[in-house]
Design an enzyme around this catalytic site. Structure first.
Site, PDB file in Angstrom:
ATOM      1  N   HIS A 100     -48.865 -59.467 -48.376  1.00 39.89           N
ATOM      2  CA  HIS A 100     -48.523 -59.932 -49.849  1.00 39.89           C
ATOM      3  C   HIS A 100     -49.597 -60.890 -50.291  1.00 39.89           C
ATOM      4  O   HIS A 100     -50.714 -61.305 -49.482  1.00 39.89           O
ATOM      5  CB  HIS A 100     -47.128 -60.885 -49.407  1.00 39.89           C
ATOM      6  N   HIS A 102     -50.450 -64.168 -52.632  1.00 41.81           N
ATOM      7  CA  HIS A 102     -49.787 -65.535 -53.256  1.00 41.81           C
ATOM      8  C   HIS A 102     -50.641 -65.497 -54.588  1.00 41.81           C
ATOM      9  O   HIS A 102     -52.061 -65.643 -54.662  1.00 41.81           O
ATOM     10  CB  HIS A 102     -50.329 -66.620 -52.510  1.00 41.81           C
TER      11      HIS A 102
END
Length: 135
Positions: A100, A102
């Protein structure tokens, strides 16, 4: 929960999220423990543990979506800038083993601190390390 992964459960809609963007490849949603207002996570819907096990063709497409979401956040919030962070492994601060990104909006000159400690490099040691690591 698929793969015992909270991000897979979010991508499947088993756990609610505050969606910002979604397409067939990724889901982008607000982090529930944000560094700043608008802190958004971009995840692939398919499970990959980290950067190194994500196929390069998929990774390229994820980064295109990260860019698209970041541009939208910069205009819609608006913010003065943003950080894009991506951690791999517990030692690097990855708390969920699902790749992932950010996107952390920044406001004002300093925008708050996400600190990494710098240490003065020793030129001889850096030269030796570069020689050892050169591809």
């Amino acid at each position: 929960m698929k793969n015992d992964c909270i991000f897979c459960a979010i991508a499947e809609g088993e756990i609610p999220s505050f969606k910002v963007y979604e397409d067939d490849l990724v889901l982008a949603y607000l982090d529930i423990n944000p560094f700043s207002e608008g802190h958004t996570l971009v995840i692939p819907k398919e499970h990959y543990t980290g950067l190194l096990d994500t196929p390069s063709d998929i990774l390229k497409e994820i980064v295109v979506r990260v860019q698209k979401v970041a541009a939208h956040l910069k205009e819609a919030l608006p913010c003065d800038g943003f950080n894009v962070l991506q951690n791999n492994g517990a030692a690097a601060g990855q708390t969920v083993p699902h790749v992932h990104f950010h996107i952390v909006p920044r406001y004002g000159a300093g925008g708050g601190e996400i600190a990494f400690a710098n240490h003065e490099g020793k030129m001889d040691a850096l030269a030796a390390l570069a020689a050892r690591l050169r591809m």
